[in-house]
Design an enzyme around this catalytic site. Sequence first.
Site, short mmCIF file in Angstrom:
data_model
loop_
_atom_site.label_atom_id
_atom_site.label_comp_id
_atom_site.label_asym_id
_atom_site.label_seq_id
_atom_site.Cartn_x
_atom_site.Cartn_y
_atom_site.Cartn_z
N ALA A 74 0.84 -1.19 0.00
CA ALA A 74 0.00 0.00 0.00
C ALA A 74 0.88 1.25 0.00
CB ALA A 74 -0.90 0.00 1.23
N GLY A 120 0.29 -5.42 0.30
CA GLY A 120 -0.83 -5.49 -0.63
C GLY A 120 -0.52 -6.25 -1.89
N GLU A 123 -1.16 -9.69 -0.96
CA GLU A 123 -2.60 -9.88 -0.75
C GLU A 123 -3.36 -10.00 -2.07
OE1 GLU A 123 -4.16 -8.15 3.23
OE2 GLU A 123 -2.88 -6.59 2.38
N GLU A 145 3.39 -5.99 7.34
CA GLU A 145 2.56 -4.98 8.00
C GLU A 145 2.78 -4.88 9.51
OE1 GLU A 145 0.27 -6.05 4.25
OE2 GLU A 145 1.53 -7.06 5.73
#
Length: 684
Positions: A74, A120, A123, A145
């Site tokens: 992100a 991300g 993910e 994270e």
Amino acid sequence: MVAGLDGLRFSHWKAEQRDDGVLVLAFDRADESVNTFAQDVLIELDTLLERLALEPPKAVVIRSAKDKGFVAGADIREFAEFDAKGTIGDSIRRGQQVFQRLAELPCPTVAAIHGFCMGGGTEIALACDYRVASDDDSTRIGLPEVKLGIYPGWGGSVRLPRLVGAPAAFDMMLTGRALSAKAARNIGLVDKVVQPPLLIDAAAALALKGTQRPFKQRALGWLTNTWPARQVLAPQMVKQVSRKARKDHYPAPYALIETWRRTGGGIQQRLAAERTSVVKLAGTPTARNLTRVFFLQERLKGLGGKDHGITRVHVVGAGVMGGDIAAWSAYKGFEVTLQDREQPFIDKALARAQELFQKKVKDDAKRPAVSARLRSDLSGEGVASADLVIEAIVENAEAKRGLYAQVEPRLQGDALLTSNTSSIPLDELTRDLRRPAQFAGLHYFNPVALMPLVEIVRHEGMDEATQARLAAFCKAIGKLPVPVAGSPGFLVNRLLFPYMLEAATAYSEGIPGPVIDKAAVKFGMPMGPIELIDTVGLDVASGVGQELAPFLGLSIPAALATPPETGRRGKKDGQGLYTWEDGKPKKPEVPKDYQTPDDLEDRLVLPMVNEAVAALHEGVVADADLLDAGVIFGTGFAPFRGGPIQYVRTTGVDALLARLSALQARHGDRFAARPGWDNPALRG
């Protein structure tokens, strides 16, 4: 036009229709060198996926159009903005919804991973049906994270345990550790590993043909996520985490485990639980401070450019520091020669270097080339061809100046001469130099392979180009440079010394070492100060003390007043303030009825904070952010607190001055407030 996408224009995604009917979606974030997921990127992808769901191709392959990796995660800049606005929940919900739309596409989907795939990026790969990765050394897959005080919130914590099994999934998520393509395949995260040129074709073939994962992997994913398994495994995970991090310091790992333990049901129910938990974590001081630390790290990385003009490095001094500096430089690609006054010292350093290469270079075929870059140089012939000379001899100004008198006349015209001195003011070292503009301090921290910071120590006669080249060199060897003034102790040791000195004073008063260490660790330090003194070496600590104590106006307690006896220098001798066995201290038992002094934590921590204020006031570093960055990455100062200046801002100037005043009244004038507490930066 690609079927289903007629009339749509995209800024960050490129759709390519292959002859075999597979649609390749290439992620190419506009105006950025690296792919990260910002909200406009997700909105665009959502629109694209919505259309593909209505008119699906035979299959979809997601790849990166960037040379630098797949997806870095992100956009953390937006993360901080959303936190300030209170809209993090909306951003997490959007990411979950978009990736779930991808997971529900009525056609096979494959992530084609080359280079770094973080957060991300992992993910979105998990939301695909399959994953193919390149076998390139740059390919690393992770979910880091937790290092930002949260955990994967776009479905990663929901999907990964069911894909690879809870043990392997939580090992990744709780540590933030990244896996190679091969390691990812071994746990079932990646379905196939291929050479980079074959990546897209292999991904398309896998999408069209499909594959079934081994029964053992499928069974592990199901069995370890049943309700009974979650109730058994979760407490074990909590116990493991508690050995590394306190819940009140780092709540994210505990929240991740607990959310997984109590949440079953369908995908939407599990996504909702993930979202609720991550939003709550994102608002904690820990997450905000760790996000700040991330930006501090990025700032230090940005200080180094690419143009260092250094190919050959010559290190003088094959002790622990010099030998490890030489080995690390060779590991990072530089040609290195290592000099000392006797060959046995060099041989010992070369043997230690082989241990580093064995650990770091996993490919046996590549290790000989790395080893060949580090060469013994007893006579110092490498000086004449070196672009950078690093002096790492005994901490004695006269000895260092004597060495420079021999080395400097033999240097090439643009070669840099540097010292790894840990505390000697640079003005004492530049006294007789012919080319002071090309001289600087280059202060590494022990152990070199683990500590990320290097202080670039300035002096008045230093050329700005010298600092720029050294910062670029630090970047090339994977270190974080921080420019500091050449006053005694520079930044890190200047702040660390009052902390260690007060610990030694408390120890001399009879407070048990384990009690002192426990108080510091409770505050958030990575290691207690008594253990740290032994690790650094009582000889080194005593030497630094003799240099810094007069400058700081402090007296040295008995534990550090004189150099230790031979064989009692600490960890390296197996005996110091503690006895050491197999590299670990054997700490004495503390009586159960022992009452820890209620001001012990303040006695240890506030001298360091007090000195940070003084160092900022004197301009040892350019600003408060650089000070916090230097102290966090140089000492391990409680990252979740954001650094000593951030700690002042959070706790309050007036509150800390009152606590210092109380310590001064009880223990003496060494706790008097140092100059600089009126600095507006402390209240910013």
